[in-house]
Design an enzyme around this catalytic site. Structure first.
Site, PDB file in Angstrom:
ATOM      1  CE1 TYR A   1       5.270  -5.538 -11.449  1.00 35.90           C
ATOM      2  CE2 TYR A   1       4.354  -5.412  -9.234  1.00 35.90           C
ATOM      3  CZ  TYR A   1       4.173  -5.438 -10.607  1.00 35.90           C
ATOM      4  OH  TYR A   1       2.909  -5.368 -11.128  1.00 35.90           O
TER       5      TYR A   1
ATOM      6  CG  ASP B   1       8.124  -9.451 -16.791  1.00 37.09           C
ATOM      7  OD1 ASP B   1       8.149  -8.262 -16.409  1.00 37.09           O
ATOM      8  OD2 ASP B   1       7.079 -10.118 -16.851  1.00 37.09           O
ATOM      9  CG  ASP B   2       8.875  -7.045 -12.979  1.00 35.72           C
ATOM     10  OD1 ASP B   2       8.393  -7.986 -12.325  1.00 35.72           O
ATOM     11  OD2 ASP B   2       8.180  -6.265 -13.642  1.00 35.72           O
TER      12      ASP B   2
ATOM     13  CG  ASN C   1       2.937  -0.441   2.858  1.00 40.22           C
ATOM     14  OD1 ASN C   1       2.373  -1.401   2.349  1.00 40.22           O
ATOM     15  ND2 ASN C   1       4.173  -0.086   2.531  1.00 40.22           N
ATOM     16  N   GLY C   2       1.665  -2.804   5.072  1.00 40.48           N
ATOM     17  CA  GLY C   2       2.362  -3.981   5.580  1.00 40.48           C
ATOM     18  C   GLY C   2       1.393  -5.078   5.967  1.00 40.48           C
TER      19      GLY C   2
ATOM     20  N   GLY D   1      -1.220   0.798  -5.073  1.00 43.21           N
ATOM     21  CA  GLY D   1      -2.536   0.232  -4.793  1.00 43.21           C
ATOM     22  C   GLY D   1      -3.624   0.934  -5.559  1.00 43.21           C
TER      23      GLY D   1
ATOM     24  CB  CYS E   1      -0.909   0.012   1.235  1.00 42.09           C
ATOM     25  SG  CYS E   1      -2.044  -1.396   1.317  1.00 42.09           S
TER      26      CYS E   1
END
Length: 507
Positions: free
Chosen positions: A258, A366-367, A101-102, A28, A2
């Site tokens: 990412y 790609d990542d 966030n977490g 998000g 988030c």
């Protein structure tokens, strides 16, 4: 994953928080919320959806005050369209609003403990509400009508003793200011900055990524340290304290792979530079393992793999071309709620440029590879566009384990690298050859240049299965599986309700 932001200023902060949330929107797209405070009153607007769709002129006018916090959310478990958007509110003590966030890894035990010991009721399935109520209880236990910085820091020290997992938090205490803190391992990112207004007064901002501070003209001071809390009191005075300095700082390495924007700096490490180095190290590995390669062109899977792919092409002396056009209005596929939805979105998200594929041996970069469904579809798209051979390279190592610290990747059985070796994955995704980054190379890439000799510690649990908090076992994974698998998410979506509220009931 988030995004959070908090601003303490001397003029209206509604527009500034809105702007910061748009910058953090990549963290998000499920829900967003803003709360401000004016004369001891909170003004809240939150709803499901994108920032631009939630806040209209009437809502911005409503959000009065010179202090506020904001949140953009994607769900870490269960429904992707739940009514659990943030910030959350509790009225006692003082009145507190919190955004987080977490992920708390001991949420279930804490929920029971809060009810039996703290006599508090949790009304949602969100660990953020649990965290808020623990903070509230520990503040109340200080028994201070007018708490000072030392009382707030003591409450956070006690919170650290109870809460396990990863969390970056910003909160407002009505009439007493703004507080922010980071988990003792510093897994989730948090940075703060300041600027001087026209009257010479210092204003403060805290956010998940430095790019949000850049966008609003705040000078970055530093990252909030692992186990540190900062507090700006009602007089605008800044306080900081290490509330738990006993644990090893291990930031999440997947931020560099990412999650974060490339123009962010996290714990002193440039995300962009880390991704460039990933390309350099990956190219070196490909040349070691495939010295007589027949690759004609390097093509990135937009967007986060581009810096890696450019440097990989430079290092190998190959052409770099943009072979896919991305629809920027489609969300991130690995966090979508169901397999059918993810597969459907790939075609909507990317469209190949045929002339870059026809008759060529292409290396797609790609990542990372999580479930494998997206890269499998993309490889087939490249073949359908006329590619002769399709090689595939991942800037990250194989993702073999679930993330429990705030990223809703998948349960282990849904990860393509689970119980498969690299050759089996190569066959499964349909590539002519597959190349993965080595974990040691990834750690080196994400380590700032001035720390090369020391080699920074990171949370690499999705790659090596080593969970730094030490409380993850098979029982936890079974519970995680029940909440995170696609079938469970679909059921939750079917039973979910919309969230579209402000604090005083105005929709």
């Amino acid at each position: 994953m988030c995004g959070i932001v908090g601003i303490y200023a001397y003029s209206a902060v509604n527009q500034a928080i809105y702007d910061a949330l748009t910058v953090l929107q990549h963290r998000g797209q499920d829900a967003a919320g803003i709360v401000t405070e004016d004369n001891g009153k909170f003004f809240l607007r939150k709803s499901n959806g994108m920032v631009r769709d939630i806040f209209h002129l009437k809502h911005m006018k409503y959000l009065q005050g010179n202090i506020g916090i904001g949140h953009v959310r994607y769900p870490t478990a269960g429904s992707s369209s739940s009514a659990e958007s943030q910030p959350f509110y509790v009225n006692s003590p003082y009145g507190i609003m919190l955004a987080h966030n977490g992920n708390l890894t001991n949420q279930e035990e804490l929920t029971e403990e809060i009810f039996r010991s703290d006599l508090r009721h949790i009304n949602t399935n969100s660990d953020s509400e649990v965290l808020l109520n623990i903070l509230a209880h520990e503040l109340q236990s200080q028994k201070q009508l007018k708490p000072k910085a030392k009382h707030i820091f003591t409450a956070i020290e006690k919170l650290y003793n109870r809460c396990n997992g990863a969390y970056a938090v910003v909160a407002m205490i009505s009439g007493y200011g703004m507080v922010a803190f980071r988990d003792p391992n510093g897994i989730r990112p948090l940075v703060y900055g300041k600027k001087t207004n026209e009257d010479g007064k210092c204003e403060y901002m805290v956010a998940s990524e430095s790019v949000a501070l850049d966008a609003l003209g705040f000078d970055i001071v530093r990252d909030v340290a692992a186990g540190e809390a900062i507090y700006i009191d009602q007089n605008g005075e800044f306080h900081s304290h290490i509330c738990d300095g006993t644990r090893q700082h291990t930031p999440c390495i997947f931020e560099h792979v990412y999650l974060a924007r490339p123009d962010s700096i996290i714990d002193g490490s440039s995300v962009y530079k880390a991704r460039v180095r990933m390309g350099e190290y990956l190219a070196q590995k490909i040349m070691r393992e495939f010295p007589k390669h027949d690759i004609d062109v390097v093509i990135p899977i937009p967007e986060s793999s581009r810096p890696c792919a450019v440097e990989l092409a430079n290092e190998m002396g190959l052409k770099f071309r943009e072979g896919f056009v991305k629809n920027r209005y489609i969300g991130r596929t690995f966090i979508m709620p169901g397999q059918e939805e993810r597969e459907k979105s790939v075609k909507q998200k990317l469209n190949p440029i045929g002339l870059e594929f026809q008759g060529k041996n292409v290396l797609l970069v790609d990542d990372s590879i999580v479930r494998g469904t997206t890269c499998k579809k993309i490889i087939q798209m490249a073949r359908d566009a006329g590619a002769n051979k399709v090689y595939f390279a991942s800037a990250a190592p194989p993702v073999r384990y679930p993330n429990v610290y705030g990223i809703d990747m998948a349960v282990q059985s849904e990860l393509i690298a689970y119980d498969r070796n690299e050759k089996e994955i190569e066959i499964e995704i349909g590539a002519d050859r597959l190349f993965y980054q080595d974990l040691e190379a990834l750690i080196q890439a994400a380590t700032p240049s001035d720390e090369y000799d020391e080699k920074r510690n990171f949370d690499c649990s999705v790659f090596n299965g080593e969970y730094i908090t030490g409380d993850i076992n098979e029982i936890y994974f079974e519970k995680l599986k029940a909440s995170r698998n696609d079938k469970s998410k679909q059921n939750n979506d079917d039973n979910g309700s919309a969230c579209n509220i402000d604090l005083y009931g105005n929709s």
